[in-house]
Design an enzyme around this catalytic site. Structure first.
Site, short mmCIF file in Angstrom:
data_model
loop_
_atom_site.label_atom_id
_atom_site.label_comp_id
_atom_site.label_asym_id
_atom_site.label_seq_id
_atom_site.Cartn_x
_atom_site.Cartn_y
_atom_site.Cartn_z
N VAL A 286 20.13 19.96 -35.98
CA VAL A 286 20.66 18.89 -35.12
C VAL A 286 20.78 19.38 -33.68
O VAL A 286 20.41 18.69 -32.73
CB VAL A 286 22.02 18.40 -35.64
CG1 VAL A 286 22.70 17.51 -34.62
CG2 VAL A 286 21.83 17.67 -36.95
N ILE A 289 17.01 20.28 -32.06
CA ILE A 289 16.01 19.22 -31.82
C ILE A 289 16.42 18.45 -30.57
O ILE A 289 17.50 17.87 -30.52
CB ILE A 289 15.91 18.28 -33.03
CG1 ILE A 289 15.34 19.06 -34.23
CG2 ILE A 289 15.01 17.09 -32.71
CD1 ILE A 289 15.40 18.32 -35.55
N ASP A 333 -4.14 1.52 5.10
CA ASP A 333 -4.60 0.60 6.12
C ASP A 333 -4.17 1.15 7.47
O ASP A 333 -3.17 1.87 7.56
CB ASP A 333 -3.92 -0.76 5.95
CG ASP A 333 -4.52 -1.54 4.81
OD1 ASP A 333 -5.72 -1.37 4.57
OD2 ASP A 333 -3.78 -2.32 4.17
N ASP A 718 24.69 20.62 -23.33
CA ASP A 718 23.36 20.02 -23.18
C ASP A 718 23.27 18.93 -22.12
O ASP A 718 22.56 19.05 -21.15
CB ASP A 718 22.88 19.45 -24.53
CG ASP A 718 21.98 20.45 -25.23
OD1 ASP A 718 22.00 21.63 -24.82
OD2 ASP A 718 21.27 20.06 -26.16
P1 ATP Z 1 -6.40 -3.00 8.92
O1 ATP Z 1 -7.43 -3.21 7.87
O2 ATP Z 1 -6.11 -1.59 9.22
O3 ATP Z 1 -5.17 -3.84 8.78
P2 ATP Z 1 -7.28 -4.77 10.96
O4 ATP Z 1 -5.99 -5.48 11.00
O5 ATP Z 1 -7.94 -4.48 12.25
O6 ATP Z 1 -7.16 -3.40 10.26
P3 ATP Z 1 -8.53 -7.09 9.99
O7 ATP Z 1 -7.27 -7.83 10.16
O8 ATP Z 1 -9.38 -7.32 8.82
O9 ATP Z 1 -8.28 -5.55 10.03
O10 ATP Z 1 -9.37 -7.34 11.30
C1 ATP Z 1 -10.72 -6.99 11.42
C2 ATP Z 1 -11.25 -7.36 12.78
O11 ATP Z 1 -11.19 -8.76 12.97
C3 ATP Z 1 -10.45 -6.77 13.93
O12 ATP Z 1 -10.95 -5.52 14.32
C4 ATP Z 1 -10.60 -7.79 15.04
O13 ATP Z 1 -11.77 -7.52 15.76
C5 ATP Z 1 -10.77 -9.07 14.28
N1 ATP Z 1 -9.52 -9.81 14.22
C6 ATP Z 1 -8.34 -9.39 13.77
N2 ATP Z 1 -7.41 -10.34 13.84
C7 ATP Z 1 -8.02 -11.41 14.35
C8 ATP Z 1 -7.60 -12.73 14.66
N3 ATP Z 1 -6.36 -13.14 14.44
N4 ATP Z 1 -8.50 -13.56 15.18
C9 ATP Z 1 -9.76 -13.18 15.37
N5 ATP Z 1 -10.21 -11.97 15.11
C10 ATP Z 1 -9.36 -11.08 14.61
#
Ligand code: ATP
Length: 890
Positions: A286, A289, A333, A718
């Site tokens: 006992v 274990i 991201d 324990d």
């Molecule tokens: P992460 O993936 O690190 O969050 P991120 O925010 O730049 O990066 P996305 O949001 O996918 O990634 O944006 C990709 C691209 O799209 C950006 O680099 C920008 O050029 C364009 N973008 C981002 N936000 C907008 C928006 N609100 N309107 C138009 N184009 C945008």
């Protein structure tokens, strides 16, 4: 209508007003008072996770253990034939043990419930005529719920409004392609769940669009509730570590039972009484274990989650704590996690000129209009800007130029739009002008946008976009991006009519390029430090972003993700598409930055690393990130910006969206794992010590410890120290070690060896004390007294020994002088409590009679405590040897 009837209604065949009639509600939703009444009647909107047992049941269950039953039976037999006091003490110890067991289990359960509570999602509901955010377990039939992309459907709903609403219902239908939702009333009562397009079901994911629905089923009266009921909910909350422990427990049980039988037989052949030997071997079994180990591990894991929560890492699944500590790769991201997500416009490229944001700009320029139009920022009453930081930065820029943005927007109202998505990387809006024409305003990633432009605007003139101009624009983009700026391009065109179906293919074409905007999103200082800490801990940080390659690379260099001198290491989504999965798994080590990727690339990245044998953590915030979050060993959601769906798919959520919190969580995870190892090392070396003591003593024909002694030592030494070891602070070098690797077990890193040699020490010291006391008796005249003294001293030695030894366990190879003796307050307290409980049975008159131990004189006490203490210097010497050996090996 009662619950049963409610469930049998086919709401999808009823029109909206009949549905509202049935659920006694309206489009405005319920009042709080009515909701309160209904929740009292129907119960909260949650799935039963198996009924929790009553305290009494838990207590009774402690006696289900086979060995305990055998022990109790033996105690009863012994009571009848022999000593009643012994039997009573055994009974008391067994009951106390059961109480401790209940306490441990309750603690563990409490922790698991707290995790569940935390992960319950929020829902937006109409109550008392306004929209409020509620924990979704507060929903009742008749509530009107708002849905948008990223939400998890919080209950079964009959939809009453949809705008491009798409819902993924694979949990119910197995179909992973999202379903388009509509309001059409169905005629077929027998339509399958997948065909009920005017319904939304609990726990499915809103992947696109918006909608509204009235709750027609909650909790177990939903479609998932039905499934949950069918599956008889075997909720497996065991972590891999706990499963391993259970397996280990089984092996140990068998081994210990064999030893117990051997001891029994040897004892008998040495002429000891059968009842005495029976009780001794059963008590040993006992005690030795480690049946409490899985519960102790759960408690330590749970305590770990509490620590992590304080440091802003909210663990949703218990096994994550354990996996976190072994993370090899952190994929993160960029925007918001590695950077602050606080954008400011720094540079502009208009009319062929690169200029600073502070330079003057024509307030009528097409760049400015696209910036303000293709923008969802809301300007609240007090002037604060609400929206996506990329977009608020653009509005702020316009406001700084003293443009009355609200006025401008009101003059040319938006009539149609194509929302931004991270695949297209563009956003477009269409506005009605005073002249009856329509302005198409576009903004987005320059590389994507330029593909759709055929001309460009310069000083109010529109010219064809030839290769030269395109090249100049791309070079300027490159120049801005290498300064770590996030670059957006703007474009526009005028159209006479709005096409009946506004789509990218028919609107985002033949555009007129108008300019570039460079925005700074400063990197998080703490992320920079965290990348360094991670590197020292052998963990690789990988940046994943939708942003431009040059911007990504510049930020990665600033953060130290790419080292100063490093060439290469960056790859774009387009380049990744060219590489086969097979090739990629060998090349994945070459890349630390992924630029212009879409969410589905993330799954490939995770899989490639996993194929290379690594444990991968991956962050994500959007609906499309859910598959990657699920595939990763640790899916990490964003507490502030993350969608419900992405959080639901995660193992851990960052309350502050901050990369450095991931590294903190890894550190905590490592600590928890190493503390579990400490508990195991402590318990198993103690058990080995006990087994050895009794085994060898029996071989020599010594009756060294009576059953009550073994059981008492087991009871008081324990649990408390083992749990308290779970709260040890991290060892100073915990983030200087390499990740422990997939193969590591709780016996790795010298733990197994430590258990063995330390168990031998414990047994050896106890036997020595018994032998010494028998041969150097204080009460030389009486052999019974000699034996009683020796037995008492062995008992105290073995007990105290374990408590002193608990200090040794604080590190496998570091000296206690480095680790520190008294840093863990709860540990100190547990040693004090355990030590006192041990001493009480010897010191308190009456109690010592019951335990059949004698009164020790100061000299005997000193010898006993001294012998017990000697385990510290002895282990220190071995540790010194280990350290020297390790150093020489290097
Ligand atoms: P992460 O993936 O690190 O969050 P991120 O925010 O730049 O990066 P996305 O949001 O996918 O990634 O944006 C990709 C691209 O799209 C950006 O680099 C920008 O050029 C364009 N973008 C981002 N936000 C907008 C928006 N609100 N309107 C138009 N184009 C945008």
């Amino acid at each position: 209508m009662d619950k049963k009837e409610q469930k049998n209604v086919s709401y999808f065949t009823l029109d909206e007003s009949t549905v509202f009639e049935k659920v006694q509600s309206s489009e405005k939703g319920l009042t709080s008072a009515e909701a309160k009444k209904r929740i009292a009647e129907y119960g909260p909107n949650q799935l039963d996770e198996g009924k929790s047992k009553s305290l009494l049941m838990k207590f009774i269950e402690q006696f289900k253990d086979f060995m305990i039953i055998v022990l109790l039976a033996a105690a009863v037999i012994s009571g009848i034939f022999g000593d009643l006091t012994d039997s009573i003490i055994i009974l008391v110890v067994v009951v106390l043990n059961a109480v401790l067991g209940v306490f441990q289990e309750a603690k563990a359960e409490e922790a698991i419930n707290a995790l569940r509570e935390m992960s319950s999602p929020e829902a937006r509901v109409k109550r008392d005529g306004t929209v409020v955010s509620l924990k979704s377990d507060q929903l009742v039939i008749g509530d009107v719920v708002l849905l948008e992309a990223g939400n998890i459907v919080p209950a079964d709903l009959r939809l009453i409004e949809v705008a491009s609403l798409q819902i993924e219902e694979s949990g119910l239908t197995g179909e992973s392609v999202p379903v388009n939702k509509e309001l059409t009333v169905l005629e077929d009562e027998k339509a399958g769940i997948g065909d009920r397009t005017n319904m939304a079901y609990m726990n499915s994911n809103v992947t696109y669009g918006r909608g509204e629905g009235v709750v027609v089923g909650t909790g177990m009266n939903t479609e998932v509730g039905e499934i949950a009921q069918m599956l008889a909910s075997t909720d497996d909350t065991m972590t891999p570590l706990q499963n391993n422990l259970n397996r280990l427990g089984k092996y140990l049980t068998v081994a210990i039972l064999i030893i117990a039988v051997v001891i029994f037989v040897v004892g008998l052949s040495n002429g000891r009484g059968w009842l005495d030997m029976l009780l001794t071997s059963i008590s040993l079994a006992v005690a030795a274990i480690p049946e409490g180990l899985p519960a102790i591990v759960t408690i330590i894991l749970a305590l770990g989650t509490q620590k992590m929560a304080k440091r802003k890492a909210l663990v949703r699944k218990l096994p994550a704590v354990e996996t976190l500590g072994s993370t090899d790769i952190i994929c993160s991201d960029k925007t918001g996690t590695l950077t602050m997500n606080k954008m400011t416009v720094e540079k502009m490229y208009v009319n062929g000129q690169l200029q600073d944001s502070s330079d003057s700009i024509d307030t009528n320029s097409p760049v400015l209009r696209s910036m303000m139009y293709a923008n969802d920022t809301q300007i609240s009453g007090d002037g604060t800007l609400i929206g996506d930081p990329t977009e608020t930065a653009l509005i702020q820029f316009a406001l700084d130029k003293e443009i009355n943005v609200s006025d401008v927007l009101a003059k040319e109202p938006r009539v149609a739009e194509i929302p931004f998505d991270s695949e297209r990387k563009l956003m477009t809006t269409i506005h009605k002008q005073a002249d009856g024409k329509f302005l198409v305003a576009v903004k987005g990633a320059p590389d994507e946008l330029l593909k759709r432009c055929t001309s460009y605007g310069e000083n109010n003139e529109v010219k064809p976009l030839d290769e030269n101009v395109k090249q100049t624009i791309l070079e300027t983009n490159h120049e801005l991006a290498t300064q770590a700026l996030r670059v957006l391009a703007t474009a526009y065109k005028l159209i006479d009519t709005v096409p009946p179906e506004v789509k990218s293919e028919n609107v985002e074409q033949d555009l007129i390029f108008s300019g570039l905007i460079g925005m700074i999103d400063p990197e998080r200082e703490e992320a920079k430090e965290a990348v360094l800490v991670a590197r020292q801990a052998g963990i690789r940080s990988v940046m994943i972003t939708g942003d431009h390659r040059d911007t990504a690379e510049a930020i990665a260099r600033r953060l130290g993700i790419l080292e100063e001198s490093q060439v290469g290491g960056v790859i774009t989504g387009a380049e990744l598409d060219e590489i086969s999965d097979e090739d990629f798994s060998t090349k994945v080590k070459d890349y630390s930055v992924y630029a212009r990727v879409s969410p589905q690339h993330k799954v490939r990245i995770v899989k490639a690393w996993q194929k290379a044998g690594k444990i991968v953590a991956m962050t994500g915030d959007g609906v499309n990130d859910a598959p990657a979050l699920k595939t990763a060993d640790i899916g990490i959601g964003m507490g502030i910006t993350g969608t419900e769906v992405s959080k639901g798919a995660s193992d851990m959520v960052l309350a502050d969206d901050n990369f450095s919190t991931i590294v903190v969580a890894v550190e905590e995870g490592r600590k928890v794992f190493s503390n579990i190892q400490k508990s195991i090392q402590y318990l198993l070396s103690a058990n080995l010590g006990e087994v050895l003591t009794l085994f060898i003593a029996t071989l020599f024909g010594w009756s060294i410890l009576a059953p009550v002694h073994i059981l008492w030592i087991n009871l008081v030494t324990d649990t408390f120290p083992a749990i308290a070891l779970g709260l040890e602070p991290a060892e100073a070098d915990s983030m200087k070690q390499k990740p422990r690797g997939k193969e590591a077990t709780f016996f790795s890193n010298g733990v197994l060896g430590s258990i063995i040699y330390q168990g031998i020490f414990e047994g050896g010291i106890t036997l020595f004390v018994y032998w010494w006391a028998t041969n150097n008796p204080v009460h030389a005249e009486n052999s019974e007294l000699i034996h009683s003294d020796a037995l008492t001293m062995a008992f105290v030695t073995l007990g105290m020994l374990q408590l002193f030894h608990a200090f040794n366990v604080k590190s496998v190879d570091k000296s206690l002088f480095t680790v520190g003796f008294f840093k863990n307050k709860l540990f100190n307290l547990s040693i004090l409590v355990s030590g006192s409980l041990l001493a009480i049975v010897v010191l308190v008159p009456g109690l010592n009679d019951a335990f059949r131990v004698s009164h020790l004189d100061p000299q005997q006490w000193m010898l006993t405590v001294g012998a017990a203490f000697s385990i510290i210097p002895m282990v220190e010497i071995v540790k010194f040897g280990i350290r020297t050996f390790k150093k020489n090996k290097k």
